[in-house]
Design an enzyme around this catalytic site. Structure first.
Site, short mmCIF file in Angstrom:
data_model
loop_
_atom_site.label_atom_id
_atom_site.label_comp_id
_atom_site.label_asym_id
_atom_site.label_seq_id
_atom_site.Cartn_x
_atom_site.Cartn_y
_atom_site.Cartn_z
N LYS A 113 0.81 -1.22 0.00
CA LYS A 113 0.00 0.00 0.00
C LYS A 113 0.84 1.26 0.00
CE LYS A 113 -4.39 -1.79 1.49
NZ LYS A 113 -5.57 -1.72 2.34
N LYS A 215 -5.27 -10.23 -6.18
CA LYS A 215 -6.53 -10.43 -5.48
C LYS A 215 -7.57 -9.42 -5.96
CE LYS A 215 -6.65 -7.51 -1.41
NZ LYS A 215 -7.34 -7.32 -0.16
N LYS A 218 -10.80 -3.45 -4.03
CA LYS A 218 -11.46 -2.16 -4.26
C LYS A 218 -10.55 -1.21 -5.00
CE LYS A 218 -13.64 -2.42 0.27
NZ LYS A 218 -13.31 -2.20 1.68
P1 ADP Z 1 -10.11 -4.41 0.77
O1 ADP Z 1 -9.00 -5.41 0.98
O2 ADP Z 1 -10.89 -4.66 -0.48
O3 ADP Z 1 -9.65 -2.98 0.92
P2 ADP Z 1 -10.92 -4.59 3.54
O4 ADP Z 1 -9.48 -4.40 3.86
O5 ADP Z 1 -11.92 -3.70 4.17
O6 ADP Z 1 -11.14 -4.61 1.95
O7 ADP Z 1 -11.25 -6.09 3.84
C1 ADP Z 1 -12.47 -6.53 4.38
C2 ADP Z 1 -12.45 -8.03 4.51
O8 ADP Z 1 -12.54 -8.61 3.20
C3 ADP Z 1 -11.18 -8.59 5.13
O9 ADP Z 1 -11.53 -9.70 5.96
C4 ADP Z 1 -10.39 -9.07 3.95
O10 ADP Z 1 -9.52 -10.13 4.29
C5 ADP Z 1 -11.49 -9.54 3.03
N1 ADP Z 1 -11.07 -9.51 1.62
C6 ADP Z 1 -10.69 -8.42 0.92
N2 ADP Z 1 -10.38 -8.74 -0.34
C7 ADP Z 1 -10.57 -10.10 -0.45
C8 ADP Z 1 -10.42 -11.05 -1.52
N3 ADP Z 1 -10.03 -10.67 -2.72
N4 ADP Z 1 -10.70 -12.35 -1.25
C9 ADP Z 1 -11.12 -12.75 -0.02
N5 ADP Z 1 -11.28 -11.90 1.02
C10 ADP Z 1 -11.01 -10.59 0.82
NA NA Z 2 -7.81 -5.98 2.95
#
Ligand code: ADP
Ligand code: NA
Length: 350
Positions: A113, A215, A218
């Protein structure tokens, strides 16, 4: 023994996508039965990468709406936003003093990040895993359902809990707030539990639909790379039809997915949405072409997601309902977090 307690959080940044749903939210729903659960919209974490969010209140409501629409019961469990409970930040400061710089330097998410110019990353982004440990441990939660990307942060939370327990061992004994647990085979009188990550199901890491090595996220600039929870049926259909695949059809055995990340990802998504194993999906579709499998996946994704999307829209139309849930959840969470913090202050000698 510590009482079994589930905690997890989701950031109010951008659109929720299928990875968030399958990796996290859907599993939050399943864990409600038989457990005490606390689910948080982690708005303080949202500042780590970007300071100014014009639409923070609406983003926060939309995550809470997704929790409720997916089936979380805010009466039996707790749904709230992080900034409503300042005890998270208070404990995070103590954890900043417990955690070692060498531990933080190993965090791969920070490296990803922060990008190239690490000197310009915020101190908050660097300390993010310490706040995450505080989010969990301020409730002395024992189980944390997350996607695979969070595994390293949960190991850090265990390291922080362990070092706090050892460094304050005498104070913990003296105050009488500790609990006898075993770590490995060692008996330990601990104040904070060793949190267990709950990472699992057929899709712990949902990959981008455009690139099977990244992965689903967002922050991916390509909207075709992810299915958003707010996507309509046409968008879901288009994204799955355009999803990258290889020229072969589906294998009949799991081994046949090796070295084929895009095929593996679509099978994993199908399995998770259908509540089946990947082997079950291959037993059904093995030998078929993607031209048959993709339309079946579109139909399944729409069947599962459309009711949630509809309910999220309905909830977002009446903000007073969601605001009341967050307000009440915040009060309940604050009361529980303060029980911990009163003891922590006592242990430290504040
Ligand atoms: P992001 O990673 O999209 O910014 P967050 O950090 O808010 O979202 O993550 C929210 C939850 O979603 C966490 O438990 C994270 O591990 C899970 N998560 C995020 N992206 C994925 C993915 N591609 N596959 C499975 N779980 C995910
Ligand atoms: Na995340």
């Amino acid at each position: 023994e510590f009482k079994k307690l589930v905690f997890s959080g989701v950031q109010p940044t951008g659109n929720l996508h299928l990875g968030n749903y399958l990796g996290a939210i859907r599993r939050f729903v399943a864990l409600q039965e038989g457990n005490d659960c606390i689910y948080c919209v982690v708005d303080m974490h949202a500042l780590t990468a970007q300071l100014v969010h014009e639409d923070m209140p609406s983003q926060t409501r939309s995550i809470a709406a997704a929790f409720i629409a997916a089936g979380i019961d805010p009466e039996k469990h707790i749904v709230f936003n992080q900034s409503a409970v300042p005890q998270h930040a208070e404990l995070a400061w103590i954890f900043n003093c417990v955690a070692r710089i060498g531990w933080m330097n190993r965090m791969t998410q920070f490296k990803d990040k922060a990008g190239k110019d690490r000197e310009q990353a915020s101190l908050g982004l660097y300390a993010y895993p310490s706040l995450m440990a505080a989010d969990i441990l301020v409730y002395r939660a024992t189980h944390v359902p997350v996607g695979e990307d969070q595994k390293q942060h949960l190991e850090l939370a265990r390291d922080i809990a362990m070092k706090f327990n050892l460094d304050y061992a005498e104070h913990i004994s003296r105050t009488g707030y500790g609990v006898d647990i075993t770590v490995g085979n060692e008996p330990v009188h601990a104040y904070f539990p060793m949190v267990e990550p709950l990472i699992g199901g057929p899709a712990p890491r949902v990959m981008s639909l455009r690139d099977g090595t990244k992965k689903m996220s967002k922050s991916d600039p390509s909207d075709l790379s992810r299915i958003n929870l707010m996507d309509d049926e046409d968008a879901i259909s288009k994204k799955i039809r355009k999803a990258k695949t290889d020229p072969d059809g589906l294998p009949s055995e799991i081994d046949g997915l090796q070295g084929r990340p895009e095929a593996d990802n679509l099978v994993a998504i199908y399995a998770a949405l259908a509540d089946k194993s990947k082997a079950d999906v291959l037993a059904e579709f093995g030998g078929q072409q993607f031209s048959i499998f993709k339309p079946a996946l579109v139909e399944l994704a729409i069947n599962v997601l459309a009711p949630i999307t509809g309910e999220m829209r309905r909830l977002m139309d009446d903000t007073s309902h969601i605001d009341a849930i967050l307000r009440k959840g915040g009060e309940r969470a604050r009361a529980r977090a303060e029980v911990t913090m009163r003891q922590v202050r006592d242990i430290i000698g504040f």
